[in-house]
Design an enzyme around this catalytic site. Sequence first.
Site, PDB file in Angstrom:
ATOM      1  N   GLU A 259       0.874  -1.176   0.000  1.00  0.00           N
ATOM      2  CA  GLU A 259       0.000   0.000   0.000  1.00  0.00           C
ATOM      3  C   GLU A 259       0.908   1.221   0.000  1.00  0.00           C
ATOM      4  O   GLU A 259       1.532   1.540   1.015  1.00  0.00           O
ATOM      5  CB  GLU A 259      -0.897  -0.017   1.244  1.00  0.00           C
ATOM      6  CG  GLU A 259      -1.868  -1.187   1.295  1.00  0.00           C
ATOM      7  CD  GLU A 259      -2.968  -1.093   0.237  1.00  0.00           C
ATOM      8  OE1 GLU A 259      -3.283   0.022  -0.219  1.00  0.00           O
ATOM      9  OE2 GLU A 259      -3.499  -2.144  -0.143  1.00  0.00           O
ATOM     10  N   CYS A 293      -2.393   8.889   2.654  1.00  0.00           N
ATOM     11  CA  CYS A 293      -2.050   8.451   1.301  1.00  0.00           C
ATOM     12  C   CYS A 293      -3.121   8.867   0.301  1.00  0.00           C
ATOM     13  O   CYS A 293      -2.840   9.107  -0.866  1.00  0.00           O
ATOM     14  CB  CYS A 293      -1.871   6.945   1.276  1.00  0.00           C
ATOM     15  SG  CYS A 293      -3.305   6.092   1.951  1.00  0.00           S
TER      16      CYS A 293
HETATM   17  P1  NAD Z   1       8.452   5.172   4.481  1.00  0.00           P
HETATM   18  O1  NAD Z   1       8.447   4.379   3.241  1.00  0.00           O
HETATM   19  O2  NAD Z   1       9.546   6.142   4.676  1.00  0.00           O
HETATM   20  O3  NAD Z   1       8.478   4.227   5.753  1.00  0.00           O
HETATM   21  C1  NAD Z   1       7.488   3.233   5.950  1.00  0.00           C
HETATM   22  C2  NAD Z   1       8.059   2.155   6.839  1.00  0.00           C
HETATM   23  O4  NAD Z   1       9.106   1.484   6.134  1.00  0.00           O
HETATM   24  C3  NAD Z   1       8.686   2.671   8.127  1.00  0.00           C
HETATM   25  O5  NAD Z   1       8.386   1.794   9.165  1.00  0.00           O
HETATM   26  C4  NAD Z   1      10.171   2.633   7.817  1.00  0.00           C
HETATM   27  O6  NAD Z   1      10.963   2.525   8.982  1.00  0.00           O
HETATM   28  C5  NAD Z   1      10.254   1.389   6.968  1.00  0.00           C
HETATM   29  N1  NAD Z   1      11.435   1.287   6.091  1.00  0.00           N
HETATM   30  C6  NAD Z   1      12.198   2.295   5.621  1.00  0.00           C
HETATM   31  N2  NAD Z   1      13.187   1.799   4.831  1.00  0.00           N
HETATM   32  C7  NAD Z   1      13.025   0.449   4.800  1.00  0.00           C
HETATM   33  C8  NAD Z   1      13.711  -0.604   4.154  1.00  0.00           C
HETATM   34  N3  NAD Z   1      14.781  -0.388   3.366  1.00  0.00           N
HETATM   35  N4  NAD Z   1      13.268  -1.857   4.335  1.00  0.00           N
HETATM   36  C9  NAD Z   1      12.177  -2.119   5.108  1.00  0.00           C
HETATM   37  N5  NAD Z   1      11.485  -1.143   5.751  1.00  0.00           N
HETATM   38  C10 NAD Z   1      11.906   0.128   5.598  1.00  0.00           C
HETATM   39  O7  NAD Z   1       7.025   5.883   4.577  1.00  0.00           O
HETATM   40  P2  NAD Z   1       6.504   6.873   5.697  1.00  0.00           P
HETATM   41  O8  NAD Z   1       7.124   8.201   5.494  1.00  0.00           O
HETATM   42  O9  NAD Z   1       6.602   6.217   7.034  1.00  0.00           O
HETATM   43  O10 NAD Z   1       4.955   6.913   5.350  1.00  0.00           O
HETATM   44  C11 NAD Z   1       4.402   7.781   4.435  1.00  0.00           C
HETATM   45  C12 NAD Z   1       4.135   7.087   3.113  1.00  0.00           C
HETATM   46  O11 NAD Z   1       3.231   5.998   3.332  1.00  0.00           O
HETATM   47  C13 NAD Z   1       3.454   7.978   2.109  1.00  0.00           C
HETATM   48  O12 NAD Z   1       4.034   7.785   0.856  1.00  0.00           O
HETATM   49  C14 NAD Z   1       2.016   7.490   2.110  1.00  0.00           C
HETATM   50  O13 NAD Z   1       1.305   7.747   0.933  1.00  0.00           O
HETATM   51  C15 NAD Z   1       2.215   6.033   2.342  1.00  0.00           C
HETATM   52  N6  NAD Z   1       0.974   5.454   2.862  1.00  0.00           N
HETATM   53  C16 NAD Z   1       0.232   4.652   2.041  1.00  0.00           C
HETATM   54  C17 NAD Z   1      -0.981   4.140   2.489  1.00  0.00           C
HETATM   55  C18 NAD Z   1      -1.830   3.264   1.619  1.00  0.00           C
HETATM   56  O14 NAD Z   1      -2.727   2.612   2.134  1.00  0.00           O
HETATM   57  N7  NAD Z   1      -1.609   3.222   0.308  1.00  0.00           N
HETATM   58  C19 NAD Z   1      -1.427   4.432   3.764  1.00  0.00           C
HETATM   59  C20 NAD Z   1      -0.645   5.251   4.572  1.00  0.00           C
HETATM   60  C21 NAD Z   1       0.562   5.745   4.111  1.00  0.00           C
END
Ligand code: NAD
Length: 492
Positions: A259, A293
């Site tokens: 997502e 999102c």
């Molecule tokens: P992010 O991708 O920076 O981080 C998300 C998670 O991934 C965090 O827990 C982070 O620590 C982890 N992470 C980071 N690097 C990683 C790696 N190399 N391997 C595994 N895990 C890793 O996103 P964010 O800033 O926390 O969240 C915001 C984003 O989430 C926005 O782009 C938003 O649109 C998206 N989002 C999508 C939905 C949906 O349902 N489509 C819902 C909510 C948020």
Amino acid sequence: MSTLNIQSFESNPPVYKMFIDGQWVESVGGGTFESYNPATERAIGHLQLGTREDAVRAIHAARAAAEKFRETSPWERAELLKRIAAVIAKRQDELAFFLTMDQGKPYHSEAVFEIRNMVKTFEEASEQIKWLESAVIPVEDKNKRVISIRQPRGVYAIVTPWNFPFMIPTEYLSAGLAAGNTLVWVPAPTTSICAVKLAECLEEAGLPQGVVNLVTGRGDVVGDEIVSNSGTDAIGFTGSTATGKQIAIRGAGKPLLLELGGNGPTIVLKDADLELAARSIAGGCFDNAGQVCSSTERILADHRIYDELLDKLVAHAKKIRVGDPFHRDTTMGPLNNGQVVEKNRAHADDALAKGARLLTGGKPLKGLGSSLFFAPTVIADLTLDSLYHTEESFGPVAPVFPFETNEEALRIALDNRWGLVNSVFTTNLKDAVHFAEKLRAGVVNINDNSNYWEPHLPFGGASGKASGLGRIGGKYSIMEMSDLKTITLDLR
Ligand code: NAD
């Protein structure tokens, strides 16, 4: 309202442990990291800085628990889910307090609703799993009988973001448990106190040992370990598109539920009810300070209603009360972290350099006790090369683009890499259906903003776009998080 108070956390930030194999444990590396209150930028807790070894420990615990848990009946799992919902309902004021303190969203207008949605989602999963039937499949061979059954995938690696630190993990945990999986969960570092609180609720509800394991720490360390380690069988990830791609590579071959990011658009046609559209769009832009999102981050408006819509959006933006997220009148808190503030400042600067017209906001707000408050922003006359069009802003902004004809609006909407939620405002049924069918998005909302959602609806990105893979929500998550097995019986 919770009787907890922030000052006691800020003057003496507690140390939080991780939940692995039914025990509260410290990281084997001995490190910790700070979590802070975005409304004050003061530390409110120390969390375990998990290592790869911790993540592996959690995977082993989930694997050891998997065989027994997969044998539980749907009715037993439904009972567990109901108990979890009941504990969350009982602790809702306390959980809403931690949500506001850790994430920054307003307590009264938003945090309490996120907790209510958690309760609903666990309750709904407990119902769904009892009534989820599979099939008896007709076949050519008259000596065969064929049935399909759903079975747990095994050990799930779950990685979640900070914008809904309770609700998004709830989507995976409720469906994952309903389907009979065990889970290893890595939450976002900036909202890991919420994760600890949710793990406390699972423990209090009598979750069997090792069935859910929480590892806090850096995503690129513990998150990477759980998605890439051969001890996990499947992956559920919500977060940015960039991290999603990385995870798809590192977890290649495992079933993936991704997502990812979104950026509308919301399209306002010439015959839209503008009162309704402006009020609804303002909610889509500014709820959770735009950190959703599905936020309304790109508004395409017919040139004939353009100025009127702008006036109405500015009026709504000016009504927003930004400030202390615990205050009863506050309708927008701080952004969660400095990266989002910088991104929003950069997107506004980029648009202005390309000739856009700033109507209100556009920069961080000073004097509120934290550098993370950002002014509700309305910005007009945007061009298609602006970052507002091409990137996700994830902030409190209403960027408005003019268009001349419906065909042009559709062309602009389609010529974009995002495909999560689109909205259309119109009073013309034929146009509504035309846009709904033509737009390339997982969800299209007619006459409501892009944030309209209920937990059981299928939600996710369109194929060929950058917004993800698979569907989350109600029975759709349970189906995503289980294997479909075909069983053939020979009667000869
Ligand atoms: P992010 O991708 O920076 O981080 C998300 C998670 O991934 C965090 O827990 C982070 O620590 C982890 N992470 C980071 N690097 C990683 C790696 N190399 N391997 C595994 N895990 C890793 O996103 P964010 O800033 O926390 O969240 C915001 C984003 O989430 C926005 O782009 C938003 O649109 C998206 N989002 C999508 C939905 C949906 O349902 N489509 C819902 C909510 C948020």
